[in-house]
Motif scaffolding. Structure first.
Motif, short mmCIF file in Angstrom:
data_model
loop_
_atom_site.label_atom_id
_atom_site.label_comp_id
_atom_site.label_asym_id
_atom_site.label_seq_id
_atom_site.Cartn_x
_atom_site.Cartn_y
_atom_site.Cartn_z
N GLY A 150 0.90 -11.38 -5.24
CA GLY A 150 0.55 -11.72 -3.86
C GLY A 150 0.61 -10.51 -2.95
O GLY A 150 -0.24 -10.34 -2.06
N TYR A 151 1.60 -9.65 -3.17
CA TYR A 151 1.74 -8.44 -2.35
C TYR A 151 0.56 -7.50 -2.57
O TYR A 151 -0.03 -6.97 -1.62
N ILE A 152 0.21 -7.27 -3.83
CA ILE A 152 -0.91 -6.37 -4.17
C ILE A 152 -2.21 -6.91 -3.58
O ILE A 152 -3.04 -6.16 -3.03
N ASP A 153 -2.41 -8.21 -3.67
CA ASP A 153 -3.63 -8.82 -3.15
C ASP A 153 -3.75 -8.59 -1.63
O ASP A 153 -4.80 -8.20 -1.13
N ARG A 154 -2.65 -8.83 -0.93
CA ARG A 154 -2.67 -8.65 0.52
C ARG A 154 -2.88 -7.18 0.89
O ARG A 154 -3.66 -6.84 1.79
N LEU A 155 -2.21 -6.28 0.16
CA LEU A 155 -2.35 -4.84 0.43
C LEU A 155 -3.77 -4.38 0.15
O LEU A 155 -4.35 -3.59 0.93
N ALA A 156 -4.36 -4.87 -0.94
CA ALA A 156 -5.74 -4.49 -1.28
C ALA A 156 -6.72 -4.96 -0.21
O ALA A 156 -7.67 -4.23 0.15
N GLU A 157 -6.53 -6.18 0.30
CA GLU A 157 -7.39 -6.68 1.38
C GLU A 157 -7.27 -5.80 2.62
O GLU A 157 -8.27 -5.49 3.28
#
Length: 593
Positions: A150-157
């Motif tokens: 979830g953290y990686i997804d938000r950071l990538a966005e």
């Protein structure tokens, strides 16, 4: 103001007692350099030598005014004092049984300089891992993968919005069973994963899990079943998975080469997982290789479409990892500086004992430095002599602090892997007992001539820091060997005289320890039982103090990124897991300009 909305307010999760990251960093470096007590507790204590000198390490090295308080408190009460009790109400005149002022100040310093570990999820509600994706994960791993994905997804966005370009791939350094990569490649994330793993067995297991999760399919097999079963019936069952043995039997049965071509004799393990690339769906590419540096040219050349030529300008990658061991974290962080295609990093490190050292031995002898013939302190010396440019520290600031740099030997880095805030009474009692057994056994070995003493200076100086031993590192024993000290001694002797890995000790152990009696073993246990609290108190202080060691390691990685401001646009450190579930919970994030 940062363009990345998901970043925390602070670059580092430091205590509110500091007004800025710079004030925290300078205080951290000054303390780890100049506190003699900290340097003794984080690098100067070797449990196997705890009782081999008199009056012992505790009496000789722990500040005298601390000793009575440390010995009076039960182990769990001491841990509460070190990590949980409110110290603000204590005063120099708190009365009998109160901790000495210098100890209170030391505890306050360690607490203040340890990075905060409180945790808030990246999103209020994260997707639940489907059972097919969570296969093989224990509760701890489910927590880590759920929150980090979830953290990686938000950071990538966030990065895509700021740059106007999506990241093309996520490179997992040391993917293991690829739990993180499989989750990111699956809905709802659908990322393109490059899983870099050195162990082929791990990779094979990961591919099996990919098939079970639906990300891959088994390779289709077409065979002449009648002929195949005829060959199986004529083959020893133990050879059914051996392709060459099956071919040999087939030829003995008169099977022609043309007929053999209609039979796929490969074992199930040799069957390849097949991955279909579809628009809008995630993918996984595995790369076998042991990374020895941060240059990813060899990794990139194995990707689809990059076999002939790697055009890094077309790639926009993020390096990620959950608990990459030792220097692998350094490679991941450094990869953003060395590879044009790495646009961001998000690395959670662990296994600090596996890091190498960059600076070599110190130019002066610290007050707790001791000689040793083999293998405890000797390993400390060997590690320091390597001068590995990939090792700790990464940053120029830590490497050159006070002109000589800051070093952390393997003992200090090993203690940084502890999680004393999570210790239960049963767990702590168990490993305090194991350490006590190890320390008393080494004293027995010294008294009976199995090991010898070595002096750094004059033999008339009986200080514990002028003398050491060549201790026997036994490693772990069977569980039943820890039920009593007598069982431990017998188990250790049996291992040292029968295990081929300890053949160098076989003769001396047989000669010196073969005639030891139960009465003598009991006498040693009785003699040192009253000093067990000394060992548990020092071990608790070591683990507590090592919270600052971990903070220094993480801060050094942050400083490395900050020093490369020509390449790095933004960098920070924050927590990504609940400490109670996963104590190595600090992620180092960097985003390229």
């Amino acid at each position: 103001m940062s363009r990345f909305q998901s970043r925390p307010e602070r670059d580092l999760p430091y205590s509110d007692e500091f007004s800025s990251a710079e004030e925290y960093i300078e205080s951290l470096l000054d303390f780890t350099t100049n506190s003699a007590t900290f340097r003794f507790l984080c690098g100067g204590v070797h449990i196997l030598d705890f009782f081999t000198t008199e009056p012992g390490v505790f009496v000789a090295a722990v500040p005298k005014e601390w000793q009575a308080f440390l010995l009076e408190n039960e182990p769990m009460a001491l841990l509460d004092f070190l990590m949980r009790d409110d110290l603000s109400s204590l005063s120099p005149n708190s009365g009998p049984g109160a901790p000495p002022e210098s100890l209170v100040q030391y505890v306050k310093d360690i607490r203040k300089l340890s990075l905060r570990r409180s945790f808030q999820p990246s999103k209020p509600k994260l997707p639940v891992l489907p059972r097919s994706v969570a296969l093989g994960m224990k509760t701890k791993k489910v927590h880590e993968v759920t929150h980090f994905a979830g953290y990686i997804d938000r950071l990538a966005e966030d990065i895509a919005e700021a740059r106007g370009r999506d990241l093309t791939h996520f490179v997992d350094f040391g993917s293991g069973q690829n739990y993180l990569g499989r989750t990111l490649a699956s809905p709802p994330y659908n990322k393109h994963i490059v899983a870099v793993e050195s162990k082929e067995a791990n990779m094979a297991g990961a591919k099996d899990l990919d098939i079970l999760s639906g990300l891959a399919e088994k390779e289709k097999r077409v065979r002449n079943k009648k002929l195949y079963h005829r060959i199986l019936e004529a083959t020893d069952p133990s050879e059914h998975g051996n392709e060459e043995a099956l071919k040999q039997v087939a030829r003995q049965l008169g099977v022609t080469d043309e007929e053999l071509a209609t039979i796929d004799l490969r074992s199930r393990k040799e069957m390849q997982a097949t991955y279909t690339v579809e628009e809008g769906k995630g993918t996984i590419e595995y790369v076998v290789g042991r990374l020895e540096h941060a240059d990813l040219t060899g990794v990139l050349s194995q990707l689809r479409g990059c076999e002939e030529e790697v055009d890094q300008d077309k790639l926009a990658m993020m390096a990620v990892s959950i608990h990459s061991c030792g220097n692998l974290s350094h490679y991941g962080i450094r990869s953003m500086v060395l590879n044009p295609c790495i646009h961001a990093v998000a690395i959670v490190g662990c296994c600090y004992n596996l890091m190498t050292e960059k600076l070599g031995p110190p130019t002066f002898k610290p007050p707790f430095s001791r000689p040793s013939l083999q293998p405890i302190n000797a390993r400390v010396a060997r590690e320091a002599e390597k001068r590995d440019p990939q090792g700790f520290p990464m940053s120029e600031r830590v490497s050159t602090y006070n002109d000589d740099g800051i070093r952390l030997n393997i003992t200090a880095r090993m203690m940084a892997c502890q999680a004393p805030q999570n210790w239960t009474e049963q767990e702590s009692s168990g490993f305090f007992t194991r350490h006590f057994y190890r320390a008393v056994l080494q004293k027995m070995f010294l008294d009976r001539g199995v090991i010898s003493r070595v002096y750094h200076g004059e033999e008339t100086d009986k200080s514990p820091f002028n003398t050491s031993t060549n201790p026997v590192v036994i490693g772990s024993l069977r569980k039943q060997c820890y039920t009593s000290f007598a069982a431990y001694v017998c188990g250790a002797i049996a291992k040292l005289t029968t295990n081929s890995e300890f053949s160098q000790y076989n003769e001396v152990i047989t000669e010196k320890m073969g005639n030891i009696t139960d009465e003598e073993i009991a006498r040693y246990e009785d003699e040192f039982r009253g000093r067990k609290r000394e060992l548990s108190a020092v071990w608790s202080l070591m683990a507590f103090s090592a919270c600052v060691v971990e903070s220094l390691i993480v801060t050094d990685r942050y400083l490395f990124l900050r020093e490369h401001c020509d390449v790095v646009q933004d960098c920070w450190v924050e927590t990504v897991f609940d400490y109670r579930e996963s104590p190595r919970n600090l992620v180092v994030v960097g985003i390229k300009r």
